[in-house]
Design a protein around this motif. Structure first.
Motif, PDB file in Angstrom:
ATOM      1  N   CYS A 137      -2.620   2.885  -2.902  1.00 49.19           N
ATOM      2  CA  CYS A 137      -1.492   2.000  -2.623  1.00 49.19           C
ATOM      3  C   CYS A 137      -1.230   0.972  -3.724  1.00 49.19           C
ATOM      4  CB  CYS A 137      -1.712   1.276  -1.302  1.00 49.19           C
ATOM      5  SG  CYS A 137      -3.051   0.082  -1.360  1.00 49.19           S
ATOM      6  N   ASP A 139      -2.908  -1.678  -4.285  1.00 49.08           N
ATOM      7  CA  ASP A 139      -3.436  -2.995  -3.933  1.00 49.08           C
ATOM      8  C   ASP A 139      -4.718  -3.228  -4.738  1.00 49.08           C
ATOM      9  OD1 ASP A 139      -3.743  -5.407  -2.710  1.00 49.08           O
ATOM     10  OD2 ASP A 139      -3.932  -4.617  -0.678  1.00 49.08           O
ATOM     11  N   CYS A 151      -8.842  -0.149  -2.206  1.00 46.87           N
ATOM     12  CA  CYS A 151      -8.713  -1.457  -1.578  1.00 46.87           C
ATOM     13  C   CYS A 151      -9.360  -1.414  -0.189  1.00 46.87           C
ATOM     14  CB  CYS A 151      -7.238  -1.842  -1.454  1.00 46.87           C
ATOM     15  SG  CYS A 151      -6.297  -0.788  -0.344  1.00 46.87           S
ATOM     16  N   GLU A 152      -9.504  -2.569   0.367  1.00 44.90           N
ATOM     17  CA  GLU A 152     -10.138  -2.685   1.684  1.00 44.90           C
ATOM     18  C   GLU A 152      -9.305  -1.998   2.760  1.00 44.90           C
ATOM     19  OE1 GLU A 152     -13.440  -3.979   3.883  1.00 44.90           O
ATOM     20  OE2 GLU A 152     -13.046  -4.077   1.739  1.00 44.90           O
ATOM     21  N   SER A 153      -8.018  -2.114   2.642  1.00 40.27           N
ATOM     22  CA  SER A 153      -7.173  -1.541   3.687  1.00 40.27           C
ATOM     23  C   SER A 153      -7.190  -0.019   3.670  1.00 40.27           C
ATOM     24  CB  SER A 153      -5.743  -2.055   3.557  1.00 40.27           C
ATOM     25  OG  SER A 153      -5.167  -1.635   2.353  1.00 40.27           O
ATOM     26  N   CYS A 154      -7.169   0.539   2.487  1.00 37.11           N
ATOM     27  CA  CYS A 154      -7.203   2.000   2.417  1.00 37.11           C
ATOM     28  C   CYS A 154      -8.579   2.514   2.816  1.00 37.11           C
ATOM     29  CB  CYS A 154      -6.825   2.484   1.019  1.00 37.11           C
ATOM     30  SG  CYS A 154      -5.067   2.317   0.662  1.00 37.11           S
ATOM     31  N   GLY A 156     -10.400   1.154   5.108  1.00 36.83           N
ATOM     32  CA  GLY A 156     -10.377   1.113   6.563  1.00 36.83           C
ATOM     33  C   GLY A 156      -9.481   2.186   7.148  1.00 36.83           C
ATOM     34  N   PHE A 157      -8.376   2.381   6.504  1.00 34.14           N
ATOM     35  CA  PHE A 157      -7.445   3.397   6.973  1.00 34.14           C
ATOM     36  C   PHE A 157      -8.089   4.773   6.928  1.00 34.14           C
ATOM     37  CE2 PHE A 157      -4.400   6.713   5.779  1.00 34.14           C
ATOM     38  CZ  PHE A 157      -3.577   6.708   6.882  1.00 34.14           C
ATOM     39  N   LYS A 180       1.667  -0.792  -1.827  1.00 31.82           N
ATOM     40  CA  LYS A 180       1.112  -1.860  -1.005  1.00 31.82           C
ATOM     41  C   LYS A 180       2.043  -2.281   0.127  1.00 31.82           C
ATOM     42  CE  LYS A 180      -0.919  -6.450  -1.249  1.00 31.82           C
ATOM     43  NZ  LYS A 180      -1.338  -7.576  -2.120  1.00 31.82           N
ATOM     44  N   ARG A 183       2.734   1.154   2.584  1.00 35.03           N
ATOM     45  CA  ARG A 183       1.641   2.017   3.011  1.00 35.03           C
ATOM     46  C   ARG A 183       1.550   2.175   4.521  1.00 35.03           C
ATOM     47  NH1 ARG A 183      -2.822  -2.283   0.752  1.00 35.03           N
ATOM     48  NH2 ARG A 183      -2.586  -3.844   2.374  1.00 35.03           N
ATOM     49  N   LYS A 184       2.094   1.209   5.223  1.00 40.39           N
ATOM     50  CA  LYS A 184       2.039   1.299   6.687  1.00 40.39           C
ATOM     51  C   LYS A 184       3.080   2.241   7.262  1.00 40.39           C
ATOM     52  CE  LYS A 184       0.458  -3.436   7.505  1.00 40.39           C
ATOM     53  NZ  LYS A 184       0.827  -4.723   8.154  1.00 40.39           N
TER      54      LYS A 184
END
Length: 215
Positions: A137, A139, A151-154, A156-157, A180, A183-184
């Motif tokens: 993404c 980020d 990144c942290e979000s990916c 977790g995703f 970024k 991505r949602k």
DNA sequence: CTAGCCTTGATC
DNA sequence: GATCAAGGCTAG
């Protein structure tokens, strides 16, 4: 590359996820090594030099990847998307031609993060080049997760998707742009990208996905 | 559901 | 003990 193919064929033999729904991803580790071996996806230097700071590692990765630039990336992206639609399961389940295509595209993605700041002639020496961008993404990366810097979000995703065996669908062309801010919007394409850039569980044990994820 | 923070376990 | 990555937790 070829080596990886062999790994994939090995994967096929063990399918911890589909076999034991209750198993945690961690249970999928390959025999003795806690980390998968380095591969062509741009994976981290695994056990070789863990002490290397992230920044340096990224630089090395990028340097190694003979600088594919944005255009190449984009091209491969659309190509791989088609591949995934039609033969993702082959990518994971066979060691044949489909697997090769999957690997090739993976290799082409490792530099994704740079695509935003790099130009064909501008290379990863500078600090800018590395920006520590998430290849999925864009980020900021938080460290190595599932085989590469993300990144942290990916992270977790990817974790949620794999562990919960999420099933996503793309309302568009399965080629949504992931960054970024967007991505949602399309978890399907986001997960595709996660796979394409080389994210994988230890032991690459998520071969259950083709059946579930891309129905 | 996402994403950031925290905890845990493994490794050096 | 320090570092790293996976997984858990939880506010939004």
């Amino acid at each position: 590359m070829l080596l990886d193919m062999e790994n994939h064929s090995t994967l096929l033999l063990s399918s911890p996820f589909s076999a034991n729904s209750g198993d945690s991803p961690a249970a999928c580790t390959q025999s003795s090594s806690p980390m998968p071996p380095p591969n062509n996806y741009g994976s981290p230097p695994v056990s070789t030099d863990i002490s290397t700071p992230y920044n340096n590692t990224v630089c090395q990765q990028q340097s190694m990847n003979s600088m594919p630039h944005h255009h190449q990336y984009t091209m491969m992206m659309s190509q791989s998307m088609n591949n995934i639609d039609n033969s993702y399961s082959s990518y994971l389940f066979s060691s044949g031609a489909s697997a090769i295509s999957g690997i090739d595209m993976g290799a082409g993605y490792q530099i994704t993060g740079l695509s935003t700041s790099l130009t064909p002639g501008d290379l990863p020496d500078t600090k800018d080049c590395i920006e520590e961008l998430c290849p999925v993404c864009g980020d900021k990366v938080s460290g190595y997760h599932y085989g590469l810097l993300t990144c942290e979000s990916c992270k977790g995703f990817f974790k949620r998707t794999v562990q919960n065996k999420k099933v996503y669908t793309c309302v568009a062309e399965r080629s949504c742009h992931i960054d970024k801010t967007q991505r949602k919007r399309c978890p399907f394409c986001r997960f595709q990208k996660c796979l394409e850039v080389g994210m994988k569980l230890e032991g690459e044990c998520f071969n259950f996905l083709p059946d579930v994820l891309f129905a």
